[in-house]
Structures are given as C-alpha cells and as structure tokens.
Design a protein around this motif. Structure first.
Motif, PDB file in Angstrom:
ATOM      1  N   SER A 364       0.809  -1.218   0.000  1.00  0.00           N
ATOM      2  CA  SER A 364       0.000   0.000   0.000  1.00  0.00           C
ATOM      3  C   SER A 364       0.842   1.268   0.000  1.00  0.00           C
ATOM      4  CB  SER A 364      -0.948  -0.001   1.211  1.00  0.00           C
ATOM      5  OG  SER A 364      -1.935  -0.994   1.068  1.00  0.00           O
ATOM      6  N   ALA A 365       1.982   1.251   0.666  1.00  0.00           N
ATOM      7  CA  ALA A 365       2.833   2.440   0.691  1.00  0.00           C
ATOM      8  C   ALA A 365       3.499   2.694  -0.653  1.00  0.00           C
ATOM      9  CB  ALA A 365       3.899   2.300   1.775  1.00  0.00           C
ATOM     10  N   ASN A 366       3.560   1.675  -1.496  1.00  0.00           N
ATOM     11  CA  ASN A 366       4.288   1.759  -2.755  1.00  0.00           C
ATOM     12  C   ASN A 366       3.420   1.808  -4.001  1.00  0.00           C
ATOM     13  OD1 ASN A 366       7.279   1.622  -2.367  1.00  0.00           O
ATOM     14  ND2 ASN A 366       6.752  -0.195  -1.194  1.00  0.00           N
ATOM     15  N   CYS A 367       2.180   1.327  -3.927  1.00  0.00           N
ATOM     16  CA  CYS A 367       1.441   1.072  -5.165  1.00  0.00           C
ATOM     17  C   CYS A 367       1.247   2.339  -5.999  1.00  0.00           C
ATOM     18  CB  CYS A 367       0.113   0.385  -4.875  1.00  0.00           C
ATOM     19  SG  CYS A 367      -1.037   1.286  -3.834  1.00  0.00           S
ATOM     20  N   ALA A 368       0.900   3.454  -5.390  1.00  0.00           N
ATOM     21  CA  ALA A 368       0.681   4.676  -6.164  1.00  0.00           C
ATOM     22  C   ALA A 368       1.958   5.141  -6.837  1.00  0.00           C
ATOM     23  CB  ALA A 368       0.112   5.777  -5.267  1.00  0.00           C
ATOM     24  N   VAL A 369       3.064   5.154  -6.093  1.00  0.00           N
ATOM     25  CA  VAL A 369       4.302   5.689  -6.650  1.00  0.00           C
ATOM     26  C   VAL A 369       4.900   4.762  -7.700  1.00  0.00           C
ATOM     27  CG1 VAL A 369       5.825   4.719  -4.855  1.00  0.00           C
ATOM     28  CG2 VAL A 369       6.490   6.795  -6.096  1.00  0.00           C
ATOM     29  N   ILE A 370       4.892   3.460  -7.451  1.00  0.00           N
ATOM     30  CA  ILE A 370       5.513   2.550  -8.411  1.00  0.00           C
ATOM     31  C   ILE A 370       4.735   2.529  -9.714  1.00  0.00           C
ATOM     32  CG2 ILE A 370       4.299   0.465  -7.623  1.00  0.00           C
ATOM     33  CD1 ILE A 370       7.958   0.684  -8.764  1.00  0.00           C
ATOM     34  N   MET A 371       3.421   2.666  -9.647  1.00  0.00           N
ATOM     35  CA  MET A 371       2.623   2.714 -10.873  1.00  0.00           C
ATOM     36  C   MET A 371       2.823   4.034 -11.606  1.00  0.00           C
ATOM     37  SD  MET A 371      -0.863   0.885  -9.535  1.00  0.00           S
ATOM     38  CE  MET A 371      -0.775  -0.644  -8.599  1.00  0.00           C
ATOM     39  N   ALA A 372       2.879   5.134 -10.852  1.00  0.00           N
ATOM     40  CA  ALA A 372       3.104   6.439 -11.469  1.00  0.00           C
ATOM     41  C   ALA A 372       4.463   6.507 -12.149  1.00  0.00           C
ATOM     42  CB  ALA A 372       2.986   7.545 -10.418  1.00  0.00           C
ATOM     43  N   GLU A 373       5.446   5.816 -11.594  1.00  0.00           N
ATOM     44  CA  GLU A 373       6.798   5.852 -12.147  1.00  0.00           C
ATOM     45  C   GLU A 373       6.947   5.037 -13.421  1.00  0.00           C
ATOM     46  OE1 GLU A 373       9.242   6.621  -7.949  1.00  0.00           O
ATOM     47  OE2 GLU A 373       8.825   4.575  -8.628  1.00  0.00           O
ATOM     48  N   GLN A 374       5.903   4.317 -13.819  1.00  0.00           N
ATOM     49  CA  GLN A 374       5.962   3.530 -15.046  1.00  0.00           C
ATOM     50  C   GLN A 374       5.646   4.347 -16.301  1.00  0.00           C
ATOM     51  OE1 GLN A 374       7.052   0.321 -14.616  1.00  0.00           O
ATOM     52  NE2 GLN A 374       7.056   0.906 -12.439  1.00  0.00           N
ATOM     53  N   PHE A 375       5.019   5.522 -16.146  1.00  0.00           N
ATOM     54  CA  PHE A 375       4.459   6.235 -17.289  1.00  0.00           C
ATOM     55  C   PHE A 375       4.850   7.708 -17.284  1.00  0.00           C
ATOM     56  CE2 PHE A 375       1.497   2.866 -16.054  1.00  0.00           C
ATOM     57  CZ  PHE A 375       1.366   2.162 -17.236  1.00  0.00           C
ATOM     58  N   PRO A 376       4.915   8.333 -18.473  1.00  0.00           N
ATOM     59  CA  PRO A 376       5.069   9.783 -18.545  1.00  0.00           C
ATOM     60  C   PRO A 376       3.745  10.479 -18.259  1.00  0.00           C
ATOM     61  CG  PRO A 376       4.911   8.887 -20.755  1.00  0.00           C
ATOM     62  CD  PRO A 376       4.946   7.709 -19.811  1.00  0.00           C
ATOM     63  N   ALA A 377       3.784  11.782 -18.032  1.00  0.00           N
ATOM     64  CA  ALA A 377       2.612  12.527 -17.556  1.00  0.00           C
ATOM     65  C   ALA A 377       1.419  12.436 -18.501  1.00  0.00           C
ATOM     66  CB  ALA A 377       2.987  13.996 -17.336  1.00  0.00           C
ATOM     67  N   GLU A 378       1.666  12.368 -19.820  1.00  0.00           N
ATOM     68  CA  GLU A 378       0.547  12.444 -20.768  1.00  0.00           C
ATOM     69  C   GLU A 378      -0.361  11.216 -20.754  1.00  0.00           C
ATOM     70  OE1 GLU A 378       4.362  11.616 -23.230  1.00  0.00           O
ATOM     71  OE2 GLU A 378       3.741  12.814 -21.498  1.00  0.00           O
ATOM     72  N   VAL A 379       0.097  10.100 -20.197  1.00  0.00           N
ATOM     73  CA  VAL A 379      -0.757   8.908 -20.088  1.00  0.00           C
ATOM     74  C   VAL A 379      -0.746   8.349 -18.669  1.00  0.00           C
ATOM     75  CG1 VAL A 379      -0.511   8.272 -22.523  1.00  0.00           C
ATOM     76  CG2 VAL A 379       1.100   7.353 -20.835  1.00  0.00           C
TER      77      VAL A 379
END
Length: 442
Positions: A364-379
């Motif tokens: 839970s502490a990681n899911c938002a950040v690790i998913m966000a770090e997979q993609f550039p801002a436009e998608v």
C-alpha cells in the motif's frame, strides 16, 4: 493537441520529483490535503457497503435464505467492480486530457451522489424488485467513480511530491483509502454498539450512508479549490497531451501496463480480504459478534494508517522492490497459519488482522508511486487506472464473494492457497521489475 509520438515510447523523465521551483510548501501541503481528504471521503461510501453487507442483504433481497441473500449482496459488490475498468478508461483519460483536478472533482461527486441514493432506496418489502435494481445501479456508478479515482489521485499526489519523496507523497493515497475504511468501520462499530438490531436495520445503516455522502461534499469543495500539478501543466503547455490516452498507453507502454496489473494482483486480493471483509468473514466462520470483529478492524486500521507514511519514507530510502517483496513473500509463507488461527476470540482475530495489515503496508505504501513511475505525464492517470482496475475487478472485487462461497461450500481451508498463489505471482513481478526509486520523473 498532439496525437502523434511527441515523446518516444517508454517513461520519459526529468528529475527526481516535481521541481521545488515555483512550488511553495503551502501549495505542496494543500495538494496532499486535497488529494488525501477527497479520496478518504470517497472510500467511506465504498467501504460502508461491505461493512453493512449482512444488513443490506436483509433489506434489499427477499427473506428466506440468509446465505443466498448475502451472496446476492456480495455479487452486487463484485458487479460494481466490473465498472471500475470502464471508469478507469473514461475518467483516467479525462484526467490525462483535462487535468488531475477536474478528474478528481468528477469522481468524488459521482461517489457521493450514489451513496445518497443507496441511503434513500426503499427496502425489498416496500418496492419489490426495484429495490435491488436501484442498489445495483448505484453500485455501478460507484464502481465507475472508483475506477477513475485511483489513477487521478495517485498521479496528482505523486506529481505533487517535492524532491525524492515520491513514495511518501504517494503513500497518502492509501492513507486516504484506509482512512475511509477506518471512518466507515468507526461508523459501523458505533452503529452496531449503540443501536438495537431493529433500529440498525430500519434506519441506522442509512444514516451512515448519508453521513458518508455529506463527507463527499467536503471532498468536492477541497478539490475545486486546489491547483493542478506542474507535471500535467507542462505536458499540456508543450503539446504532449493525447486525444486518446488509452490507445497511447497500450501502444507505447504495453510492458508497463502489464507490470501494473502484476503489481496489483496480490495487493488487491489481500487488501479486500484483510482490510475490508475479514470482520464479516470471521463472523461467518467463527461466530464472533460483528461488533467485536469491527472493533478489531478499527484498532488495526489505526495502526495501518499511522504506519503507511513511514513505510513510504522507507521506500524512498531503500527502494520499491525490497519493501514490496517483503509484503508478497510474507503472505506466501504466512497465509496458511494466519487464516488457521481464527478461532472466534477477539485476540485471535486482532492478531491475524494486524499481522496481515502490517504485511500489506509494503504494497500500500508503494502502489501509487511505483505505478506512477511507469508512465510519462501524458498517459499517467490512464496508465495507473486501467491496468489496476482490471486486476482489482478480477482479484479484489471477487474476493469477498469467493471467501463466502468457499465457506458455504465447506472449503474455507482452501482460501490460503488462493492467497499464497496470488502473492507468489506478484512476488515474481516485484523481484524482476526495474527499481524506479532514483529514476527521473516528469
């Protein structure tokens, strides 16, 4: 608006967080508060349904067979998850085209409105089949809203991070989810402890839903007043936003999308069993009173919510992979002993629930950040929301139904195998994915 490949496939990064320049501490704190509180009140409405599942079964379905009515109620719970991928695609794309702020404002309005509808829907005895149909419609709307909320709020919080504190900022997304479940649990604990069974069935549970809807109006006000993120504003000003973020996500970032789904499998399954449904499951399998089970849930959630940002800080220090691998590996080893310790006592339930929630912190502490770090801002909002929602629909939304079905069919002892297998799949993903703690970020 550019529909071509303005940026090459794969994550494109700039620096370790949204630059400090141009963002004051006040703006950063306001972003965290708006993202967290808005998401909290959304999840109050979502969690109340599972907490009052047995009462809703009595109110919205024909009398007679309690097990059938409960399974029907949980089937509606699961069907709500069918709309999550739809909401993720539609609202995630909306947040990538129009901004995180507009996406989050729309999701909280939909969730609160559907909560009010559930609160005022007459019982089956009053209007017959219309009652479960309205309930189903409201849950579909809530599922649509929840599908878009995760991507929008995760992108918003992580993009609002300063310096190397992305996991800490992202952890507040799950603080807000757990906070919503905690408030719902408190409402459930209070209602079941203070009200008689008659009052609880006739109006007490409805008051809880009305209260959740009113909280949603607070979340709506907060989100209207916040600024959008610098990462989205830069993508928009440089022409990198896409008219079809869903297509761009699948065509340009298929490996990242698959990785997000794999990251989610064990996390959503264990979360919905341990954090949401365990009080009802323990009540069914051991006979422990629901009010006692809800008290255990409430106490464990307090520990969970307080610990989440600290595990986020740990992830920012040592990395995403070791903290997430600890979560999944823990459940591979401990699923059997934990589920077999339930014996009807408060202490056994509390220890089982607390141990599970402590393990889930790594996810839970990681899911938002690790998913966000997979993609550039436009998608990013779409890339987070859609693969996540598909995995949640398959593994999270069905978890309460499956655990109840296993119990009713006499196979409760097999649940640990499902939990361990899902955790093993995600463990492989965690160990083989690239570490993104020090990646540049745009």
């Amino acid at each position: 608006m550019n529909t071509g490949s303005a940026t090459p496939p794969g994550p494109q990064y700039k620096n370790s967080g949204v630059p400090d320049e141009g963002r004051t501490g006040r703006v950063h704190r306001k972003a965290i508060v708006a993202g967290t509180i808005g998401n909290t009140v959304e999840w109050v409405d979502w969690a109340l349904y599972s907490i009052f599942a047995k009462i809703i079964a009595d109110e919205f379905f024909p009398k007679g067979d309690e097990a059938v009515a409960l399974l029907a109620t949980l089937a509606v719970f699961a069907v709500g998850f069918v709309m999550r991928p739809v909401g993720a695609a539609v609202l995630g794309a909306y947040a990538d085209r129009r901004g995180r702020k507009k996406g989050m404002t729309l999701t909280v309005a939909l969730m609160a409105g559907a909560g009010f509808i559930i609160a005022i829907t007459p019982s089956y005895e009053s209007v017959g089949i219309l009652s479960p149909l309205v309930l189903l419609l409201a849950r579909l709307v809530q599922g649509f809203s929840a599908g878009g909320e995760f991507g929008s709020s995760s992108a918003f919080l992580v993009e609002s991070a300063v310096g190397g504190k992305r996991a800490f900022a992202g952890s507040w997304q799950q603080v807000s989810v757990a906070g919503g479940v905690l408030i719902a649990s408190l409402l459930g604990t209070f209602a079941t402890s203070v009200l008689s069974d008659g009052a609880l069935h006739s109006w007490g549970w409805r008051v809880a839903f009305i209260f959740g809807g009113l909280l949603g109006l607070i979340g709506l006000w907060l989100r209207v007043s916040v600024e959008d993120t610098e990462a989205f504003s830069q993508a928009q000003s440089t022409g990198r936003t896409r008219t079809n973020p869903v297509k761009a996500m699948f065509v340009e970032h298929p490996a990242a999308a698959l990785r997000v789904a794999g990251i989610t499998i064990a996390g959503t399954l264990t979360y919905y069993i341990w954090v949401n449904y365990l009080p009802t499951y323990a009540n069914l399998t051991t006979g422990i009173p629901l009010r006692t089970a809800l008290l255990s849930q409430t106490l464990c959630l307090v520990v969970f919510v307080v610990a989440l940002p600290f595990v986020g800080m740990l992830s920012d220090r040592i990395g995403r992979k070791p903290t997430m691998a600890g979560f999944a590996g823990g459940f591979v080893v401990l699923a059997w002993p934990l589920l077999h310790l339930l014996n009807g006592s408060f202490l056994s339930l509390f220890l089982v629930q607390l141990a599970g929630m402590l393990l889930i912190l790594g996810y839970s502490a990681n899911c938002a950040v690790i998913m966000a770090e997979q993609f550039p801002a436009e998608v990013r909002a779409t890339g987070i929301a859609l693969p996540y929602a598909l995995a949640v629909a398959l593994f999270g939304g069905t978890a309460p139904y499956l655990t109840t079905w296993l119990h009713e069919s006499g196979h409760s002892d097999l649940l640990w195998i499902y939990v361990s297998a899902a955790s093993l799949i995600s463990l492989v993903v965690y160990l083989t994915m690239p570490e993104t703690k020090d990646k540049e970020f745009n």
